[in-house]
Design a protein around this motif. Structure first.
Motif, PDB file in Angstrom:
ATOM      1  N   GLY A 179      -3.267  -9.310  -5.119  1.00  0.00           N
ATOM      2  CA  GLY A 179      -2.902  -9.544  -3.747  1.00  0.00           C
ATOM      3  C   GLY A 179      -3.729  -8.641  -3.046  1.00  0.00           C
ATOM      4  N   VAL A 180      -3.409  -8.212  -1.876  1.00  0.00           N
ATOM      5  CA  VAL A 180      -3.846  -7.243  -0.999  1.00  0.00           C
ATOM      6  C   VAL A 180      -2.769  -6.341  -0.585  1.00  0.00           C
ATOM      7  N   ALA A 181      -3.066  -4.986  -0.576  1.00  0.00           N
ATOM      8  CA  ALA A 181      -2.111  -4.166  -0.202  1.00  0.00           C
ATOM      9  C   ALA A 181      -1.907  -3.765   1.241  1.00  0.00           C
ATOM     10  N   ILE A 182      -0.804  -3.845   1.774  1.00  0.00           N
ATOM     11  CA  ILE A 182      -0.387  -3.893   3.212  1.00  0.00           C
ATOM     12  C   ILE A 182       0.477  -2.850   3.378  1.00  0.00           C
ATOM     13  N   ALA A 209       0.941  -1.150  -0.029  1.00  0.00           N
ATOM     14  CA  ALA A 209      -0.050  -0.061   0.244  1.00  0.00           C
ATOM     15  C   ALA A 209       0.924   1.294  -0.162  1.00  0.00           C
ATOM     16  N   VAL A 210       0.368   2.296  -0.384  1.00  0.00           N
ATOM     17  CA  VAL A 210       1.214   3.378  -0.423  1.00  0.00           C
ATOM     18  C   VAL A 210       1.176   3.885   0.993  1.00  0.00           C
ATOM     19  N   LEU A 244      -0.916   3.957  -6.854  1.00  0.00           N
ATOM     20  CA  LEU A 244      -0.682   4.036  -5.211  1.00  0.00           C
ATOM     21  C   LEU A 244      -1.913   3.316  -4.395  1.00  0.00           C
ATOM     22  N   PRO A 245      -1.761   2.050  -4.521  1.00  0.00           N
ATOM     23  CA  PRO A 245      -2.708   1.234  -3.868  1.00  0.00           C
ATOM     24  C   PRO A 245      -3.287   1.997  -2.348  1.00  0.00           C
ATOM     25  N   VAL A 246      -4.397   1.680  -2.163  1.00  0.00           N
ATOM     26  CA  VAL A 246      -4.913   2.192  -0.677  1.00  0.00           C
ATOM     27  C   VAL A 246      -5.688   1.012  -0.025  1.00  0.00           C
ATOM     28  N   PRO A 247      -5.480   1.039   1.217  1.00  0.00           N
ATOM     29  CA  PRO A 247      -6.330   0.198   2.191  1.00  0.00           C
ATOM     30  C   PRO A 247      -7.693   0.122   1.872  1.00  0.00           C
TER      31      PRO A 247
END
Length: 426
Positions: A395-398, A312-313, A326-329
């Motif tokens: 996936g998932v942004a962390i 995540a960013v 810029l992936p965000v939660p």
């Protein structure tokens, strides 16, 4: 909160992570959930039949599970979700008992690429498996404060806040008490915890874990702080998705493959570079009366989603990210792209992923590394190259990846599981 968020899924993820301090516990937790959905374990040493239904194979810290729908033939392609069960941590050496100056310590090796400073001054438990003289193994989990890697006081290191350098050999050995370092003390203690005779223990695979439980975080509890999100979040989502589609009339055979040893290169019989997945898929084809030609045709129509956490960013370090990605939660799962094949995604794979997200009604995001920063990798390129299977990295942004405790959006685990379910269905 988005209207499709199911907090019960994240609550179950918390329970899954808490019950899974090692890869061996993680696959046992996944198998327990699959058993409740009607799956049964098959042994690699037994003859397999071509019957329909859910089955799974356990090998060490890896699990491969699949559901054969009614009417599936030997040429029926697979839909695979890949993930990994291991996380960076501190692992116990063959001669674990050490110490000096009246302190009892445990000798550990560094596993994978952890943020070493995140393991300092934390209450740590110890978990893994004990190998017994009769050839069996016994899981053990001391999930209470047992170990601690103490940081040097600032009075003895006045420049620590200007930069800290940790020596992996000297500075990362945890303490666990006072007194003499007696040989056999740790294994004797763990044998008692596991309810076995210490004399029967001939080997072990043991690792530290943070005993602070996962927790919702933030004003609106919109975040999740937990250990081992990389990558138990994906293992749990894949397990939930497979259990959800079992029993449906499906055009594909849905599969989950959760490997061990991704964090140190996947070169193991339980890793993605090993033969486990290919052997299971091939034996499944042959058990349904197929030939090598049938296997080749099934593999040619197979697609794998390699699900692993991404970045995540970071609000304090935005310059480390690509400014256009810029992936965000809680923004939904991420599509991971790298043209140098650190990720296996291509344009066709993007279409498969987007279709699954749209079918599930789930938002999605893209991740690309900053060109000035090296890009990590996953089991995706390994799966694609080893098996000739079309593979897409997601996936998932962390935040805080490879820390002893990581952070993600509380909605994203459910959004990922919903996407994986849609992928396995069509």
């Amino acid at each position: 909160m988005t209207p499709y968020f199911d907090r019960a899924h994240t609550d179950d993820l918390i329970a899954f992570i808490s019950a899974s301090p090692s890869p061996y516990h993680a696959v046992a937790s996944a198998a327990e959930r699959l058993e409740k959905a009607g799956f049964r374990q098959v042994e690699e040493t037994d003859a397999w039949d071509g019957s329909s239904g859910g089955k799974y194979v356990l090998r060490g810290g890896a699990i491969v599970a699949w559901y054969v729908p009614e009417g599936a033939g030997p040429q029926t392609p697979y839909r695979i979700v890949g993930a990994h069960t291991d996380s960076p941590n501190l692992r116990v050496k063959p001669r674990p008992d050490s110490g000096a100056y009246g302190w009892r310590q445990i000798a550990v090796e560094i596993y994978g690429g952890p943020l070493l400073n995140s393991w300092l001054d934390r209450d740590l438990g110890l978990a893994g498996r004990l190998a017994l003289r009769d050839g069996t193994t016994r899981l053990v989990n001391v999930d209470r404060p047992l170990l601690r890697v103490p940081q040097l006081a600032i009075h003895l290191d006045r420049q620590v806040n200007e930069g800290m350098t940790l020596d992996r050999q000297k500075h990362m050995q945890p303490i666990w008490g006072l007194g003499r370092a007696d040989e056999g003390a740790l294994i004797g203690f763990l044998a008692r915890e596991a309810g076995v005779d210490a004399a029967e223990v001939v080997g072990w695979d043991l690792m530290t874990h943070d005993v602070q439980p996962p927790a919702y975080l933030g004003r609106d509890r919109e975040l999740l702080a937990a250990p081992r999100l990389d990558n138990l979040l994906s293992v749990h989502a894949a397990t939930a998705a497979l259990a959800a589609v079992a029993g449906e009339p499906l055009p594909y055979i849905p599969v989950i493959a959760a490997f061990d040893h991704e964090e140190n290169g996947s070169q193991a019989d339980t890793g993605a570079q090993g033969p486990l997945l290919g052997a299971v898929l091939e034996r499944s084809v042959f058990a349904r009366g197929g030939s090598y030609e049938d296997k080749a045709r099934a593999f040619a129509g197979t697609v794998c989603l390699s699900s692993d956490t991404g970045h995540a960013v970071h609000p304090n370090y935005p310059e480390r990210h690509d400014p256009g990605h810029l992936p965000v939660p809680n923004g939904g799962p991420i599509l991971k792209v790298n043209v140098n094949q650190r990720y296996a995604t291509d344009g066709t794979g993007r279409g498969i992923f987007v279709t699954a997200c749209e079918r599930a009604g789930v938002p999605w995001q893209s991740f690309v590394s900053n060109n000035a920063m090296p890009c990590g990798t996953t089991i995706g390129p390994i799966t694609a190259a080893r098996h000739g299977i079309s593979t897409v990295d997601i996936g998932v942004a962390i935040l805080s990846m490879h820390s002893a405790r990581e952070l993600c959006g509380a909605e994203d685990p459910f959004l990922l599981a919903s996407t994986l379910k849609a992928f396995l269905e069509v």
